[in-house]
Design a protein around this motif. Structure first.
Motif, PDB file in Angstrom:
ATOM      1  N   ASP A  11      45.592  32.412  45.576  1.00 28.56           N
ATOM      2  CA  ASP A  11      44.740  33.450  46.140  1.00 28.56           C
ATOM      3  C   ASP A  11      45.607  34.637  46.584  1.00 28.56           C
ATOM      4  N   ALA A  12      44.977  35.617  47.201  1.00 35.54           N
ATOM      5  CA  ALA A  12      45.685  36.836  47.610  1.00 35.54           C
ATOM      6  C   ALA A  12      46.859  36.532  48.539  1.00 35.54           C
ATOM      7  N   ARG A  15      49.796  35.565  46.344  1.00 35.70           N
ATOM      8  CA  ARG A  15      50.018  36.410  45.165  1.00 35.70           C
ATOM      9  C   ARG A  15      51.475  36.861  45.098  1.00 35.70           C
ATOM     10  N   ASN A  51      52.459  42.182  37.662  1.00 34.21           N
ATOM     11  CA  ASN A  51      51.130  42.459  38.205  1.00 34.21           C
ATOM     12  C   ASN A  51      50.234  43.141  37.172  1.00 34.21           C
ATOM     13  N   ARG A  56      45.461  40.355  36.763  1.00 30.90           N
ATOM     14  CA  ARG A  56      44.005  40.171  36.822  1.00 30.90           C
ATOM     15  C   ARG A  56      43.627  38.694  36.933  1.00 30.90           C
ATOM     16  N   PHE A  58      44.585  36.765  39.222  1.00 34.17           N
ATOM     17  CA  PHE A  58      44.325  36.504  40.639  1.00 34.17           C
ATOM     18  C   PHE A  58      42.862  36.773  40.983  1.00 34.17           C
ATOM     19  N   GLU A  59      42.294  37.822  40.391  1.00 31.95           N
ATOM     20  CA  GLU A  59      40.900  38.182  40.669  1.00 31.95           C
ATOM     21  C   GLU A  59      39.921  37.177  40.069  1.00 31.95           C
ATOM     22  N   HIS A  60      40.364  36.426  39.071  1.00 33.94           N
ATOM     23  CA  HIS A  60      39.478  35.489  38.373  1.00 33.94           C
ATOM     24  C   HIS A  60      39.738  34.029  38.742  1.00 33.94           C
TER      25      HIS A  60
END
Length: 195
Positions: A11-12, A15, A51, A56, A58-60
């Motif tokens: 998750d964030a 990251r 990054n 992307r 991380f967003e999914h």
């Protein structure tokens, strides 16, 4: 009795750890170091590149890490692509003029070999060099490929290091081409058909 390391979605909060692990893992990668041979430049640019190339995930929820961020894999689900605009900006700002044409040919080759149908794309997978040889890459690969198999969808990657080809082949990937231009190292596109 020791328990097997776990794989979880990054998750964030983790990251930065996952990106740092990939930067460490690619520190001796032929393609990354051809692009940025100066160590200071590499360390400055590579986190931003990681990054843009795989962030992307991380967003999914498809950025996977093992315990302590010792290894990380950034998988892009079907229909999700790297941030091409940011990658282009990074290249324009940082690449040595003498390799610009070769990078352009390599990038075109990547686009030509990229599957057209639905597929999972693995832009980046790496272990912290301190933890190589512990089976963490295989753990990450099995974790993601299980989902590919459940969905009946192919998986695709480009190997930038010839030493990793047999690892990918053990996981069902097949070499589908060869990308190289001028002074560039060889980039090997590999496809794992849908099962």
């Amino acid at each position: 009795m020791a328990t097997a390391p776990e794989v979880r979605s990054a998750d964030a909060n983790i990251r930065a750890i996952a990106i740092s692990t990939i930067v460490l893992g690619f520190a001796a990668d032929p393609m990354a170091r051809w692009a940025w041979p100066d160590p200071s430049e590499y360390l400055r640019i590579m986190p931003r590149f990681v990054n843009a190339f795989g962030g992307r995930a991380f967003e999914h929820g498809t950025a996977y890490v093992t315990e302590g961020g010792r290894a990380a894999a950034l998988w892009l689900p079907p229909g999700v692509e790297p941030d091409e605009a940011e990658m282009g900006a990074i290249m324009e700002e940082t690449l040595r003029p003498e390799i610009a044409e070769d990078i352009s040919v390599v990038t075109k080759g990547m686009a030509e070999h990229h599957p057209r149908g639905p597929h999972w794309y693995l832009p980046l997978v790496a272990a912290d060099p301190n933890w190589i040889g512990q089976g963490l890459g295989a753990l990450l690969m099995k974790h993601a490929l299980r989902r590919c198999d459940e969905e009946g969808i192919a998986a695709y990657l480009e190997s930038s290091n010839p030493r990793n080809l047999s690892f990918y082949e053990r996981h069902g990937f097949e070499i589908v081409g060869r990308i190289q231009s001028g002074s560039s190292p060889v980039l090997t596109p590999m496809l794992r058909p849908a099962s």
